[in-house]
Write a protein that holds these residues in place. Structure first.
Motif, PDB file in Angstrom:
ATOM      1  N   ALA A   1       0.448  -1.655  -0.461  1.00  0.00           N
ATOM      2  CA  ALA A   1      -0.340   0.079  -0.345  1.00  0.00           C
ATOM      3  C   ALA A   1       1.115   1.959  -0.274  1.00  0.00           C
ATOM      4  N   PHE A   2       0.380   2.397  -0.668  1.00  0.00           N
ATOM      5  CA  PHE A   2       1.547   3.493  -1.553  1.00  0.00           C
ATOM      6  C   PHE A   2       0.639   4.442  -1.281  1.00  0.00           C
ATOM      7  N   ASP A   3       0.495   5.532  -0.421  1.00  0.00           N
ATOM      8  CA  ASP A   3       0.299   6.839  -0.141  1.00  0.00           C
ATOM      9  C   ASP A   3       1.409   8.743  -0.811  1.00  0.00           C
ATOM     10  N   PRO A   4       1.634   8.752  -2.348  1.00  0.00           N
ATOM     11  CA  PRO A   4       2.457   9.452  -2.456  1.00  0.00           C
ATOM     12  C   PRO A   4       2.624  10.890  -1.113  1.00  0.00           C
ATOM     13  N   ASN A   5       1.811  11.371  -1.357  1.00  0.00           N
ATOM     14  CA  ASN A   5       2.343  12.423  -0.018  1.00  0.00           C
ATOM     15  C   ASN A   5       2.782  13.228  -0.150  1.00  0.00           C
ATOM     16  N   TYR A   6       3.069  13.795  -1.496  1.00  0.00           N
ATOM     17  CA  TYR A   6       4.002  14.327  -2.272  1.00  0.00           C
ATOM     18  C   TYR A   6       4.223  15.654  -1.184  1.00  0.00           C
ATOM     19  N   ARG A   7       5.652  15.538  -0.928  1.00  0.00           N
ATOM     20  CA  ARG A   7       6.158  17.306  -0.318  1.00  0.00           C
ATOM     21  C   ARG A   7       6.983  17.427  -0.879  1.00  0.00           C
ATOM     22  N   PRO A   8       6.958  18.351  -1.479  1.00  0.00           N
ATOM     23  CA  PRO A   8       8.101  19.838  -2.773  1.00  0.00           C
ATOM     24  C   PRO A   8       9.181  19.690  -2.336  1.00  0.00           C
TER      25      PRO A   8
ATOM     26  N   ASP B   1      -0.112  -2.293  -4.462  1.00  0.00           N
ATOM     27  CA  ASP B   1      -1.903  -2.701  -4.725  1.00  0.00           C
ATOM     28  C   ASP B   1      -3.794  -1.926  -4.358  1.00  0.00           C
ATOM     29  N   ILE B   2      -2.184  -1.249  -3.471  1.00  0.00           N
ATOM     30  CA  ILE B   2      -3.795   0.007  -2.357  1.00  0.00           C
ATOM     31  C   ILE B   2      -2.799   1.405  -2.855  1.00  0.00           C
ATOM     32  N   LEU B   3      -3.331   2.091  -3.693  1.00  0.00           N
ATOM     33  CA  LEU B   3      -3.235   3.218  -3.902  1.00  0.00           C
ATOM     34  C   LEU B   3      -4.041   4.401  -3.122  1.00  0.00           C
ATOM     35  N   LEU B   4      -3.467   5.014  -1.974  1.00  0.00           N
ATOM     36  CA  LEU B   4      -4.103   5.904  -1.203  1.00  0.00           C
ATOM     37  C   LEU B   4      -3.427   6.930  -1.587  1.00  0.00           C
ATOM     38  N   PRO B   5      -4.546   8.179  -2.436  1.00  0.00           N
ATOM     39  CA  PRO B   5      -3.591   9.551  -3.159  1.00  0.00           C
ATOM     40  C   PRO B   5      -4.775  10.408  -2.615  1.00  0.00           C
ATOM     41  N   GLY B   6      -4.075  11.784  -2.438  1.00  0.00           N
ATOM     42  CA  GLY B   6      -5.086  13.057  -2.559  1.00  0.00           C
ATOM     43  C   GLY B   6      -4.693  13.585  -3.888  1.00  0.00           C
ATOM     44  N   ILE B   7      -5.882  14.137  -4.058  1.00  0.00           N
ATOM     45  CA  ILE B   7      -6.188  15.037  -5.017  1.00  0.00           C
ATOM     46  C   ILE B   7      -5.429  16.283  -5.328  1.00  0.00           C
ATOM     47  N   ASP B   8      -4.499  16.292  -4.447  1.00  0.00           N
ATOM     48  CA  ASP B   8      -3.977  17.487  -4.342  1.00  0.00           C
ATOM     49  C   ASP B   8      -1.899  17.044  -4.428  1.00  0.00           C
TER      50      ASP B   8
ATOM     51  N   GLU C   1      -6.515  -1.699  -5.893  1.00  0.00           N
ATOM     52  CA  GLU C   1      -7.660  -0.354  -5.255  1.00  0.00           C
ATOM     53  C   GLU C   1      -7.907   0.658  -4.872  1.00  0.00           C
ATOM     54  N   LEU C   2      -7.853   1.765  -5.300  1.00  0.00           N
ATOM     55  CA  LEU C   2      -7.788   2.928  -5.933  1.00  0.00           C
ATOM     56  C   LEU C   2      -8.724   3.787  -4.607  1.00  0.00           C
TER      57      LEU C   2
ATOM     58  N   ALA D   1     -11.689  17.684   2.580  1.00  0.00           N
ATOM     59  CA  ALA D   1     -12.500  17.403   3.334  1.00  0.00           C
ATOM     60  C   ALA D   1     -14.281  16.956   2.574  1.00  0.00           C
ATOM     61  N   ASN D   2     -14.179  16.657   0.973  1.00  0.00           N
ATOM     62  CA  ASN D   2     -15.365  17.333   0.474  1.00  0.00           C
ATOM     63  C   ASN D   2     -16.013  15.083   0.608  1.00  0.00           C
ATOM     64  N   SER D   3     -15.228  14.545  -0.165  1.00  0.00           N
ATOM     65  CA  SER D   3     -15.519  13.392  -0.606  1.00  0.00           C
ATOM     66  C   SER D   3     -14.695  12.341  -0.738  1.00  0.00           C
ATOM     67  N   VAL D   4     -14.616  10.646  -0.873  1.00  0.00           N
ATOM     68  CA  VAL D   4     -13.668  10.290  -1.412  1.00  0.00           C
ATOM     69  C   VAL D   4     -14.378   8.956  -2.561  1.00  0.00           C
ATOM     70  N   TYR D   5     -13.420   9.042  -3.849  1.00  0.00           N
ATOM     71  CA  TYR D   5     -13.139   8.304  -4.135  1.00  0.00           C
ATOM     72  C   TYR D   5     -12.642   6.930  -4.778  1.00  0.00           C
ATOM     73  N   CYS D   6     -13.031   5.534  -5.159  1.00  0.00           N
ATOM     74  CA  CYS D   6     -12.704   4.612  -4.636  1.00  0.00           C
ATOM     75  C   CYS D   6     -13.167   3.348  -5.958  1.00  0.00           C
ATOM     76  N   GLN D   7     -12.258   2.939  -7.001  1.00  0.00           N
ATOM     77  CA  GLN D   7     -11.847   2.356  -8.062  1.00  0.00           C
ATOM     78  C   GLN D   7     -11.084   1.116  -7.563  1.00  0.00           C
ATOM     79  N   LEU D   8     -12.538  -0.458  -7.755  1.00  0.00           N
ATOM     80  CA  LEU D   8     -12.363  -1.412  -7.631  1.00  0.00           C
ATOM     81  C   LEU D   8     -12.228  -2.727  -8.751  1.00  0.00           C
ATOM     82  N   GLY D   9     -11.191  -2.789  -9.084  1.00  0.00           N
ATOM     83  CA  GLY D   9     -11.750  -3.418 -10.639  1.00  0.00           C
ATOM     84  C   GLY D   9     -12.130  -1.644 -11.201  1.00  0.00           C
ATOM     85  N   SER D  10     -13.497  -2.670 -11.818  1.00  0.00           N
ATOM     86  CA  SER D  10     -14.093  -1.756 -13.111  1.00  0.00           C
ATOM     87  C   SER D  10     -15.183  -0.548 -12.323  1.00  0.00           C
TER      88      SER D  10
END
Length: 307
Positions: free
Chosen positions: A161-168, A189-196, A221-222, A228-237
């Motif tokens: 599982a990976f969270d990009p948590n990008y900090r320039p 296998d499981i990606l946990l990014p923020g749109i940011d 699993e994406l 603070a608005n919502s979460v989008y989850c994609q599992l397969g299609s």
């Protein structure tokens, strides 16, 4: 008992209170994730993997890990360096800013203390978590060893599982981060990014752009956190959009994403459906941002999470 290993850095956290007194604690994204996963799912074997020094701050850090009921078998005490330090400041809206002193932290040397025995002992893990900060902190010359370790874990059936948590500021250039993240996406296998994360690093702001970017990778699993608005989850299609209830009393947004990650991963390992996992993880994040600092009082967190 399910076994999870979370790889990263834990630092001494300094935070000025409203009374003008400087409060100290310990925090770091992978560490925070481990703490909240253990709180939400105490039956899981949650291990925090990092490198510490031999100094008094490292002693206190280890004590904090023990108090959090984490498994510390992957905490090396071989480094001659000390833990990193950061100062966190929050504005009236709870948004935070940081000052870091971590260039020579012990955690940067982690892979120098990971031998064959350590890697083989991780083969029985159900899941291993790491983040963009975990990657950035590791010395660049040690990253090939890190990737070799993850490839062996994945080949032995461990979910990554990976969270990009990008900090320039942690990267020498955006290109360096993109190259390292590409290697992460290839194994994840499981990606946990923020749109940011996608907005800052790739200039992608639309959900459709992000989904298209991720499509070539074999991500099972994406989970995309839309602030603070919502979460989008994609599992397969199957793409699911799950709104999040707003929080009125925002005190400090530090560790909101970390607590979400920990509780989400714990819930999924416990066999919960994605909708349930997101709901519980969002509840955890909502609790955390109503308290100052990265780690909330344990009793209050558990009580509110289980209400």
């Amino acid at each position: 008992m399910q076994k999870v290993v979370l790889i990263g850095e834990c630092m001494l956290e300094l935070r000025e209170g409203k009374d003008g007194v400087m409060h100290q604690s310990f925090a770091g994204d992978a560490y925070n994730t481990a703490v909240y996963q253990k709180r939400g799912f105490p039956e899981q074997n949650v291990c925090f993997m990092s490198a510490l020094g031999k100094d008094v701050v490292s002693d206190k850090l280890l004590h904090h890990c023990q108090q959090a009921s984490l498994n510390n078998q992957y905490l090396s005490r071989k480094s001659e360096q000390n833990p990193g330090v950061y100062l966190v400041q929050t504005d009236d809206q709870g948004e935070r800013s940081f000052l870091y002193w971590r260039e020579n932290s012990a955690a940067r040397q982690l892979m120098r203390f990971v031998d064959e025995g350590v890697i083989e002992s991780m083969f029985d893990s159900d899941l291993v978590f790491f983040s963009g900060i975990s990657l950035a902190v590791i010395h660049p010359q040690d990253r090939p060893a890190f990737w070799a370790m993850l490839k062996r874990l994945k080949a032995n059936g461990v979910t990554l599982a990976f969270d990009p948590n990008y900090r320039p500021r942690l990267w020498r250039s955006p290109k360096e981060a993109q190259e390292q993240f590409h290697l992460a996406y290839e194994l994840t296998d499981i990606l946990l990014p923020g749109i940011d994360d996608f907005s800052q690093l790739y200039g992608l702001t639309q959900l459709s752009e992000i989904l298209e970017f991720c499509q070539p990778y074999d991500i099972h699993e994406l989970v995309i956190k839309n602030g603070a608005n919502s979460v989008y989850c994609q599992l397969g299609s199957n793409l699911i959009h799950l709104p999040i209830a707003p929080v009125e009393n925002v005190v400090d947004t530090t560790s909101a994403g970390d607590s979400f990650n920990g509780v989400y991963l714990g819930a999924r390992l416990a066999g919960k459906e994605i909708e349930h996992a997101v709901s519980l993880a969002s509840k955890a994040a909502a609790i955390v941002i109503q308290y100052p600092g990265a780690i909330t009082p344990e009793a209050e967190f558990k009580q509110r999470l289980n209400q």
